[in-house]
Design an enzyme around this catalytic site. Structure first.
Site, PDB file in Angstrom:
ATOM      1  N   ARG A  16       0.849  -1.189   0.000  1.00 24.75           N
ATOM      2  CA  ARG A  16       0.000   0.000   0.000  1.00 24.75           C
ATOM      3  C   ARG A  16       0.886   1.240   0.000  1.00 24.75           C
ATOM      4  O   ARG A  16       2.095   1.150   0.235  1.00 24.75           O
ATOM      5  CB  ARG A  16      -0.914  -0.013   1.220  1.00 24.75           C
ATOM      6  CG  ARG A  16      -1.919  -1.153   1.207  1.00 24.75           C
ATOM      7  CD  ARG A  16      -2.490  -1.426   2.594  1.00 24.75           C
ATOM      8  NE  ARG A  16      -3.192  -0.290   3.144  1.00 24.75           N
ATOM      9  CZ  ARG A  16      -3.585  -0.185   4.415  1.00 24.75           C
ATOM     10  NH1 ARG A  16      -3.315  -1.169   5.256  1.00 24.75           N
ATOM     11  NH2 ARG A  16      -4.233   0.875   4.837  1.00 24.75           N
ATOM     12  N   SER A  18       0.704   4.155   1.934  1.00 22.42           N
ATOM     13  CA  SER A  18       0.872   5.026   3.097  1.00 22.42           C
ATOM     14  C   SER A  18       2.338   5.066   3.516  1.00 22.42           C
ATOM     15  O   SER A  18       3.125   4.172   3.180  1.00 22.42           O
ATOM     16  CB  SER A  18       0.014   4.533   4.269  1.00 22.42           C
ATOM     17  OG  SER A  18       0.541   3.319   4.793  1.00 22.42           O
ATOM     18  N   LYS A  91      -2.147  -7.619  11.119  1.00 22.92           N
ATOM     19  CA  LYS A  91      -3.458  -7.422  11.748  1.00 22.92           C
ATOM     20  C   LYS A  91      -4.510  -7.013  10.724  1.00 22.92           C
ATOM     21  O   LYS A  91      -5.712  -7.104  10.995  1.00 22.92           O
ATOM     22  CB  LYS A  91      -3.377  -6.390  12.877  1.00 22.92           C
ATOM     23  CG  LYS A  91      -3.196  -4.954  12.450  1.00 22.92           C
ATOM     24  CD  LYS A  91      -3.297  -4.033  13.657  1.00 22.92           C
ATOM     25  CE  LYS A  91      -3.214  -2.571  13.242  1.00 22.92           C
ATOM     26  NZ  LYS A  91      -3.401  -1.669  14.395  1.00 22.92           N
ATOM     27  N   ASP A  92      -4.076  -6.577   9.527  1.00 27.60           N
ATOM     28  CA  ASP A  92      -5.016  -6.203   8.465  1.00 27.60           C
ATOM     29  C   ASP A  92      -5.384  -7.375   7.556  1.00 27.60           C
ATOM     30  O   ASP A  92      -6.177  -7.207   6.621  1.00 27.60           O
ATOM     31  CB  ASP A  92      -4.422  -5.091   7.592  1.00 27.60           C
ATOM     32  CG  ASP A  92      -4.287  -3.772   8.335  1.00 27.60           C
ATOM     33  OD1 ASP A  92      -5.049  -3.548   9.296  1.00 27.60           O
ATOM     34  OD2 ASP A  92      -3.409  -2.962   7.965  1.00 27.60           O
ATOM     35  N   ALA A 136     -11.461   3.771  14.347  1.00 25.74           N
ATOM     36  CA  ALA A 136     -12.176   2.934  13.390  1.00 25.74           C
ATOM     37  C   ALA A 136     -12.255   1.485  13.859  1.00 25.74           C
ATOM     38  O   ALA A 136     -12.917   0.666  13.230  1.00 25.74           O
ATOM     39  CB  ALA A 136     -11.475   2.990  12.033  1.00 25.74           C
ATOM     40  N   ARG A 139     -12.709  -3.100  18.221  1.00 28.31           N
ATOM     41  CA  ARG A 139     -12.053  -3.571  19.449  1.00 28.31           C
ATOM     42  C   ARG A 139     -11.743  -2.404  20.375  1.00 28.31           C
ATOM     43  O   ARG A 139     -12.078  -2.439  21.577  1.00 28.31           O
ATOM     44  CB  ARG A 139     -10.757  -4.309  19.093  1.00 28.31           C
ATOM     45  CG  ARG A 139      -9.889  -4.648  20.313  1.00 28.31           C
ATOM     46  CD  ARG A 139      -8.530  -5.176  19.905  1.00 28.31           C
ATOM     47  NE  ARG A 139      -7.744  -4.219  19.149  1.00 28.31           N
ATOM     48  CZ  ARG A 139      -6.941  -3.298  19.698  1.00 28.31           C
ATOM     49  NH1 ARG A 139      -6.831  -3.201  21.008  1.00 28.31           N
ATOM     50  NH2 ARG A 139      -6.243  -2.485  18.924  1.00 28.31           N
ATOM     51  N   ARG A 140     -11.086  -1.375  19.826  1.00 28.26           N
ATOM     52  CA  ARG A 140     -10.746  -0.211  20.655  1.00 28.26           C
ATOM     53  C   ARG A 140     -12.000   0.493  21.157  1.00 28.26           C
ATOM     54  O   ARG A 140     -12.044   0.995  22.281  1.00 28.26           O
ATOM     55  CB  ARG A 140      -9.859   0.744  19.867  1.00 28.26           C
ATOM     56  CG  ARG A 140      -8.436   0.219  19.652  1.00 28.26           C
ATOM     57  CD  ARG A 140      -7.680   1.075  18.666  1.00 28.26           C
ATOM     58  NE  ARG A 140      -6.287   0.642  18.513  1.00 28.26           N
ATOM     59  CZ  ARG A 140      -5.549   0.903  17.449  1.00 28.26           C
ATOM     60  NH1 ARG A 140      -6.062   1.578  16.431  1.00 28.26           N
ATOM     61  NH2 ARG A 140      -4.287   0.496  17.382  1.00 28.26           N
ATOM     62  N   ARG A 157     -11.012   7.117  10.472  1.00 28.11           N
ATOM     63  CA  ARG A 157     -10.138   6.317   9.630  1.00 28.11           C
ATOM     64  C   ARG A 157      -9.133   7.195   8.908  1.00 28.11           C
ATOM     65  O   ARG A 157      -9.216   8.399   8.898  1.00 28.11           O
ATOM     66  CB  ARG A 157     -10.973   5.511   8.622  1.00 28.11           C
ATOM     67  CG  ARG A 157     -11.799   4.405   9.288  1.00 28.11           C
ATOM     68  CD  ARG A 157     -12.377   3.467   8.274  1.00 28.11           C
ATOM     69  NE  ARG A 157     -11.339   2.954   7.385  1.00 28.11           N
ATOM     70  CZ  ARG A 157     -11.527   2.732   6.092  1.00 28.11           C
ATOM     71  NH1 ARG A 157     -12.690   2.989   5.535  1.00 28.11           N
ATOM     72  NH2 ARG A 157     -10.541   2.265   5.356  1.00 28.11           N
ATOM     73  N   GLY A 158      -8.158   6.547   8.281  1.00 28.60           N
ATOM     74  CA  GLY A 158      -7.109   7.262   7.569  1.00 28.60           C
ATOM     75  C   GLY A 158      -5.752   6.793   8.039  1.00 28.60           C
ATOM     76  O   GLY A 158      -5.627   5.997   8.969  1.00 28.60           O
ATOM     77  N   ASN A 159      -4.702   7.292   7.377  1.00 31.85           N
ATOM     78  CA  ASN A 159      -3.354   6.898   7.775  1.00 31.85           C
ATOM     79  C   ASN A 159      -2.919   7.620   9.041  1.00 31.85           C
ATOM     80  O   ASN A 159      -3.651   8.471   9.574  1.00 31.85           O
ATOM     81  CB  ASN A 159      -2.363   7.112   6.619  1.00 31.85           C
ATOM     82  CG  ASN A 159      -2.289   8.569   6.182  1.00 31.85           C
ATOM     83  OD1 ASN A 159      -2.398   9.485   7.003  1.00 31.85           O
ATOM     84  ND2 ASN A 159      -2.110   8.792   4.886  1.00 31.85           N
ATOM     85  N   VAL A 160      -1.740   7.275   9.513  1.00 31.43           N
ATOM     86  CA  VAL A 160      -1.253   7.842  10.780  1.00 31.43           C
ATOM     87  C   VAL A 160      -1.248   9.363  10.725  1.00 31.43           C
ATOM     88  O   VAL A 160      -1.726  10.052  11.638  1.00 31.43           O
ATOM     89  CB  VAL A 160       0.160   7.314  11.091  1.00 31.43           C
ATOM     90  CG1 VAL A 160       0.768   8.055  12.277  1.00 31.43           C
ATOM     91  CG2 VAL A 160       0.119   5.812  11.364  1.00 31.43           C
ATOM     92  N   GLN A 161      -0.725   9.925   9.639  1.00 28.75           N
ATOM     93  CA  GLN A 161      -0.585  11.372   9.541  1.00 28.75           C
ATOM     94  C   GLN A 161      -1.939  12.074   9.533  1.00 28.75           C
ATOM     95  O   GLN A 161      -2.113  13.114  10.183  1.00 28.75           O
ATOM     96  CB  GLN A 161       0.221  11.748   8.286  1.00 28.75           C
ATOM     97  CG  GLN A 161       1.698  11.410   8.359  1.00 28.75           C
ATOM     98  CD  GLN A 161       1.967   9.899   8.266  1.00 28.75           C
ATOM     99  OE1 GLN A 161       1.163   9.139   7.724  1.00 28.75           O
ATOM    100  NE2 GLN A 161       3.098   9.474   8.795  1.00 28.75           N
ATOM    101  N   ARG A 163      -4.744  11.028  10.811  1.00 21.58           N
ATOM    102  CA  ARG A 163      -5.384  10.936  12.125  1.00 21.58           C
ATOM    103  C   ARG A 163      -4.779  11.933  13.102  1.00 21.58           C
ATOM    104  O   ARG A 163      -5.492  12.572  13.876  1.00 21.58           O
ATOM    105  CB  ARG A 163      -5.258   9.510  12.673  1.00 21.58           C
ATOM    106  CG  ARG A 163      -6.036   8.489  11.874  1.00 21.58           C
ATOM    107  CD  ARG A 163      -6.114   7.173  12.604  1.00 21.58           C
ATOM    108  NE  ARG A 163      -6.104   6.041  11.695  1.00 21.58           N
ATOM    109  CZ  ARG A 163      -6.260   4.784  12.045  1.00 21.58           C
ATOM    110  NH1 ARG A 163      -6.430   4.486  13.318  1.00 21.58           N
ATOM    111  NH2 ARG A 163      -6.238   3.817  11.162  1.00 21.58           N
ATOM    112  N   CYS A 250     -14.037  -7.798  10.421  1.00 18.30           N
ATOM    113  CA  CYS A 250     -13.953  -6.566  11.209  1.00 18.30           C
ATOM    114  C   CYS A 250     -15.263  -6.274  11.923  1.00 18.30           C
ATOM    115  O   CYS A 250     -15.483  -5.174  12.393  1.00 18.30           O
ATOM    116  CB  CYS A 250     -13.588  -5.387  10.304  1.00 18.30           C
ATOM    117  SG  CYS A 250     -11.898  -5.415   9.725  1.00 18.30           S
TER     118      CYS A 250
END
Length: 318
Positions: A16, A18, A91-92, A136, A139-140, A157-161, A163, A250
């Protein structure tokens, strides 16, 4: 991958796009170069691919198809031979892979913990009543609401940056990210507060990088063998076997974490309702030589603990 002359071999790594995914692909590239004299930065290509899970960011994964949305396009390229190997955050990954594909390599696991991220509080319990938390992950969400039913959890949702940017913009008061991803990106942020595993059991296979190949690609299988971290492999196989019994999509809040001591694996698991009002957890130990059997047993124990009514609530979206 060409076998005619070693000096002409090109390894195509699918990933991917990201920053985190690229960092993971670069790590695999570096490890391949270190393990094989005939490989260099000039004959390994990183092929960046867009997945539907990356493109559709306005809805929870549970509503649009689950974990497979992050791998469909990449796995199709593996099967067609357009790429040789695919690098994934384990985990994905769905627990059942498409026919003709398999996971053959697991890098040594990073930090498995979740990080609570906020400029307003160092822990979840320190947030004010009514605070808004972005996540997103079901579990959390479940773990958060079990500890703090007075806060709100919104899809984030989204990538680390992206978020972290939303956090800065005040869209939410706090969010969560995996410590492993932050470490791989070398992000040092005072708002990041790792959460002990005893307080927040992580996602199954959190912190682990896996490498997928087409089953017939023996050259790739042999090339990846020196990179495999056996202890990590055994632990995540146990976790994923448990996940498969419980659900594997999910749509169910599931946590799991295995550790290896000597020839014994200790596996902890948890299943919950998204609102955090009902959850079941257990721990089981078994021989490392058969991690799937251990995972299957614990998954079934948790299913029996929860009972049919619990899973009927999940199916009904209660």
């Amino acid at each position: 991958m060409q076998d005619s002359k070693k000096s002409e071999i090109t390894v195509r790594i699918g990933t991917r796009g990201s920053l985190l995914a690229l960092a993971q692909a670069e790590e695999v590239k570096a490890r391949l170069i270190a393990a094989h004299d005939h490989l260099s930065k000039n004959n390994i290509e990183i092929v960046v691919m867009s997945t539907r899970g990356d493109r559709v960011l306005d809805r929870p994964l549970s509503e649009i198809g689950g974990k497979g949305l992050f791998t469909e396009e990449i796995e199709a390229s593996l099967l067609s031979g357009d790429i040789d190997i695919a690098v994934h955050s384990l985990k994905d990954m769905a627990t059942v892979l498409p026919d003709g594909l398999e996971l053959v390599c697991y890098l040594e696991r990073e930090d498995v913990r979740d990080a609570f991220i906020s400029a307003k509080a160092a822990t979840l319990k320190d947030l004010p009543k009514g605070a808004v938390i972005g996540s997103a992950s079901l579990r959390r969400q479940a773990q958060t609401l079990a500890l703090r039913p007075d806060v709100s959890v919104v899809t984030f949702r989204g990538n680390v940056q992206s978020r972290l940017r939303k956090l800065e913009e005040g869209v939410v008061d706090a969010t969560y990210l995996a410590v492993a991803g932050l470490n791989r990106l070398r992000l040092d942020d005072p708002r990041v507060h790792p959460i002990p595993v005893d307080n927040f059991l992580p996602a199954v296979a959190q912190g682990a990088i896996s490498i997928e190949i087409a089953s017939h690609n023996q050259t790739a299988r042999e090339m990846l063998a020196p990179l495999n971290h056996r202890n990590t492999e055994l632990c995540v196989r146990a976790e994923r076997a448990m996940l498969k019994i419980l659900d594997g999509s999910c749509r169910t809040p599931i946590a799991g974490y295995a550790t290896l001591t000597g020839d014994q694996i200790t596996l902890r698991g948890q299943v919950a309702l998204p609102d955090g009002k009902e959850s079941y957890s257990n721990t089981l130990q078994g021989p490392a030589q058969d991690p799937e059997a251990l995972g299957h047993r614990l998954g079934q124990i948790l299913r029996d603990q929860a009972g049919p009514a619990f899973f009927a609530k999940l199916a009904a979206g209660v």
